[in-house]
Enzyme design. Sequence first.
Site, PDB file in Angstrom:
ATOM      1  N   GLY A  82       0.836  -1.212   0.000  1.00  0.00           N
ATOM      2  CA  GLY A  82       0.000   0.000   0.000  1.00  0.00           C
ATOM      3  C   GLY A  82       0.863   1.250   0.000  1.00  0.00           C
ATOM      4  O   GLY A  82       0.533   2.253   0.627  1.00  0.00           O
ATOM      5  N   GLY A 113      -0.912   7.606   1.113  1.00  0.00           N
ATOM      6  CA  GLY A 113      -1.124   7.656   2.556  1.00  0.00           C
ATOM      7  C   GLY A 113       0.010   7.121   3.420  1.00  0.00           C
ATOM      8  O   GLY A 113       1.171   7.452   3.248  1.00  0.00           O
ATOM      9  N   TYR A 166     -15.553  -3.537   8.231  1.00  0.00           N
ATOM     10  CA  TYR A 166     -14.229  -2.903   8.321  1.00  0.00           C
ATOM     11  C   TYR A 166     -13.611  -3.153   9.698  1.00  0.00           C
ATOM     12  O   TYR A 166     -12.475  -3.632   9.809  1.00  0.00           O
ATOM     13  CB  TYR A 166     -14.313  -1.396   8.036  1.00  0.00           C
ATOM     14  CG  TYR A 166     -12.946  -0.749   8.198  1.00  0.00           C
ATOM     15  CD1 TYR A 166     -11.927  -1.033   7.296  1.00  0.00           C
ATOM     16  CD2 TYR A 166     -12.661   0.092   9.269  1.00  0.00           C
ATOM     17  CE1 TYR A 166     -10.657  -0.497   7.463  1.00  0.00           C
ATOM     18  CE2 TYR A 166     -11.401   0.638   9.442  1.00  0.00           C
ATOM     19  CZ  TYR A 166     -10.403   0.343   8.528  1.00  0.00           C
ATOM     20  OH  TYR A 166      -9.138   0.869   8.692  1.00  0.00           O
TER      21      TYR A 166
HETATM   22  P1  NDP Z   1      -4.947   5.016   1.464  1.00  0.00           P
HETATM   23  O1  NDP Z   1      -6.227   4.740   0.740  1.00  0.00           O
HETATM   24  O2  NDP Z   1      -4.329   6.357   1.308  1.00  0.00           O
HETATM   25  O3  NDP Z   1      -3.868   3.904   1.094  1.00  0.00           O
HETATM   26  C1  NDP Z   1      -4.232   2.563   0.966  1.00  0.00           C
HETATM   27  C2  NDP Z   1      -3.143   1.855   0.189  1.00  0.00           C
HETATM   28  O4  NDP Z   1      -3.497   0.473   0.071  1.00  0.00           O
HETATM   29  C3  NDP Z   1      -2.951   2.401  -1.192  1.00  0.00           C
HETATM   30  O5  NDP Z   1      -1.574   2.522  -1.445  1.00  0.00           O
HETATM   31  C4  NDP Z   1      -3.561   1.340  -2.089  1.00  0.00           C
HETATM   32  O6  NDP Z   1      -2.834   1.304  -3.312  1.00  0.00           O
HETATM   33  C5  NDP Z   1      -3.274   0.090  -1.272  1.00  0.00           C
HETATM   34  N1  NDP Z   1      -4.120  -1.027  -1.638  1.00  0.00           N
HETATM   35  C6  NDP Z   1      -5.482  -1.108  -1.557  1.00  0.00           C
HETATM   36  N2  NDP Z   1      -5.894  -2.281  -2.058  1.00  0.00           N
HETATM   37  C7  NDP Z   1      -4.781  -2.957  -2.443  1.00  0.00           C
HETATM   38  C8  NDP Z   1      -4.549  -4.215  -3.053  1.00  0.00           C
HETATM   39  N3  NDP Z   1      -5.568  -5.042  -3.357  1.00  0.00           N
HETATM   40  N4  NDP Z   1      -3.271  -4.587  -3.341  1.00  0.00           N
HETATM   41  C9  NDP Z   1      -2.245  -3.766  -3.032  1.00  0.00           C
HETATM   42  N5  NDP Z   1      -2.401  -2.567  -2.480  1.00  0.00           N
HETATM   43  C10 NDP Z   1      -3.658  -2.167  -2.189  1.00  0.00           C
HETATM   44  O7  NDP Z   1      -5.271   4.731   3.005  1.00  0.00           O
HETATM   45  P2  NDP Z   1      -4.397   4.906   4.350  1.00  0.00           P
HETATM   46  O8  NDP Z   1      -2.993   5.219   4.056  1.00  0.00           O
HETATM   47  O9  NDP Z   1      -5.163   5.816   5.219  1.00  0.00           O
HETATM   48  O10 NDP Z   1      -4.541   3.446   4.941  1.00  0.00           O
HETATM   49  C11 NDP Z   1      -3.466   2.554   5.063  1.00  0.00           C
HETATM   50  C12 NDP Z   1      -3.837   1.490   6.075  1.00  0.00           C
HETATM   51  O11 NDP Z   1      -4.081   2.085   7.336  1.00  0.00           O
HETATM   52  C13 NDP Z   1      -5.106   0.690   5.738  1.00  0.00           C
HETATM   53  O12 NDP Z   1      -4.886  -0.657   6.113  1.00  0.00           O
HETATM   54  C14 NDP Z   1      -6.165   1.345   6.609  1.00  0.00           C
HETATM   55  O13 NDP Z   1      -7.208   0.452   6.907  1.00  0.00           O
HETATM   56  C15 NDP Z   1      -5.351   1.679   7.830  1.00  0.00           C
HETATM   57  N6  NDP Z   1      -5.883   2.750   8.677  1.00  0.00           N
HETATM   58  C16 NDP Z   1      -6.178   3.980   8.172  1.00  0.00           C
HETATM   59  C17 NDP Z   1      -6.643   4.979   9.020  1.00  0.00           C
HETATM   60  C18 NDP Z   1      -7.021   6.337   8.529  1.00  0.00           C
HETATM   61  O14 NDP Z   1      -7.751   7.042   9.262  1.00  0.00           O
HETATM   62  N7  NDP Z   1      -6.555   6.794   7.382  1.00  0.00           N
HETATM   63  C19 NDP Z   1      -6.781   4.754  10.450  1.00  0.00           C
HETATM   64  C20 NDP Z   1      -6.473   3.411  10.869  1.00  0.00           C
HETATM   65  C21 NDP Z   1      -6.002   2.468  10.016  1.00  0.00           C
HETATM   66  P3  NDP Z   1      -3.416   0.943  -4.760  1.00  0.00           P
HETATM   67  O15 NDP Z   1      -4.829   1.448  -4.823  1.00  0.00           O
HETATM   68  O16 NDP Z   1      -2.460   1.639  -5.670  1.00  0.00           O
HETATM   69  O17 NDP Z   1      -3.313  -0.542  -4.830  1.00  0.00           O
HETATM   70  C1  8X3 Z   2      -9.686   4.012  10.303  1.00  0.00           C
HETATM   71  C2  8X3 Z   2     -10.059   4.693  11.577  1.00  0.00           C
HETATM   72  O1  8X3 Z   2     -11.987   5.427  13.013  1.00  0.00           O
HETATM   73  O2  8X3 Z   2     -12.190   5.761  10.598  1.00  0.00           O
HETATM   74  O3  8X3 Z   2      -9.296   2.714  10.566  1.00  0.00           O
HETATM   75  O4  8X3 Z   2     -12.370   3.550  11.525  1.00  0.00           O
HETATM   76  S1  8X3 Z   2     -11.731   4.842  11.660  1.00  0.00           S
END
Ligand code: NDP
Ligand code: 8X3
Length: 250
Positions: A9, A13, A149
């Site tokens: 990912g 982000g 989720y």
């Molecule tokens: P983003 O959407 O900015 O980034 C998500 C990343 O995951 C992207 O790089 C996307 O790349 C990649 N991704 C999604 N599906 C796939 C796949 N099938 N194969 C490979 N890569 C994939 O989100 P965040 O940076 O915010 O989230 C990152 C992680 O942190 C996630 O696991 C999220 O659940 C978790 N998280 C986020 C929070 C938030 O508030 N933002 C809080 C808590 C946890 P691409 O589409 O190019 O494949």
């Molecule tokens: C993302 C944080 O609070 O939006 O994992 O579920 S929340």
Amino acid sequence: MTTTVFVTGASSGFGAAIARRFAADGARVVAAARRGDRLARLAEGWGGAVHPLVLDVRDGAAVAEAVSGLPPEFADIDVLVNNAGLAKGLEPAHLADLSDWDEMLDTNCRGLIHCTRAILPTLVAKGSGHVINLGSVAGTYPYPRGNVYGATKAFVRQFSLNLRSDLHGTGVRVTCVEPGMCGSTEFSTVRFHGDQEKAADVYAGMRPIEPEDIAESVRWAVSQPAHVNVNTIELMPVAQSFGPFAVHRA
Ligand code: NDP
Ligand code: 8X3
């Protein structure tokens, strides 16, 4: 010795911030995601230290093939950051789209175990290394419409703890990083199927944590002395806390 870090990912982000953080520390970084153009841009300016890897983590065979086909200078992985993940939809369970649920399970759970299973033998063989999994506060604290989720992140949390049990005595460390609301990522845009206005509303009038804060937490866990395992890091914005139990009165 140069550390090699495999980040999933990494096109957006947290993952992009984590990849940059480790590259800035002098690590070699495998930056994996589906969007190759983003990864190519991320890799620019690091003098070949960042290796872009187009990969869909949902495809177990592709993950195994990609890991075994890494260029030799990126193959000896020390740190796996299982960050790829997503939320899709924010509807009550009886109205949710089943394909959204499947996509979350396939990415957040199956994708994470595909990468872990492919890379773990390398870490165990050398008797060191670190798996960092991106959970969420949503895996511990329920909230309305968080249904699948939150459940996928509960899986990530428990899988991380169970991994620690299996890896007992191997020298391989496991940490689950569990953030609350974090802005400046595509998380909410993806959750709301591209609706940027709805996504922006989530963070209106509050200061969320930033991807760089998460990258710093990950770096901190990895940089602890080899005899220290940070099991869990839970962090959230000062502006976010807890609500009361809901009571329905007839
Ligand atoms: P983003 O959407 O900015 O980034 C998500 C990343 O995951 C992207 O790089 C996307 O790349 C990649 N991704 C999604 N599906 C796939 C796949 N099938 N194969 C490979 N890569 C994939 O989100 P965040 O940076 O915010 O989230 C990152 C992680 O942190 C996630 O696991 C999220 O659940 C978790 N998280 C986020 C929070 C938030 O508030 N933002 C809080 C808590 C946890 P691409 O589409 O190019 O494949
Ligand atoms: C993302 C944080 O609070 O939006 O994992 O579920 S929340």
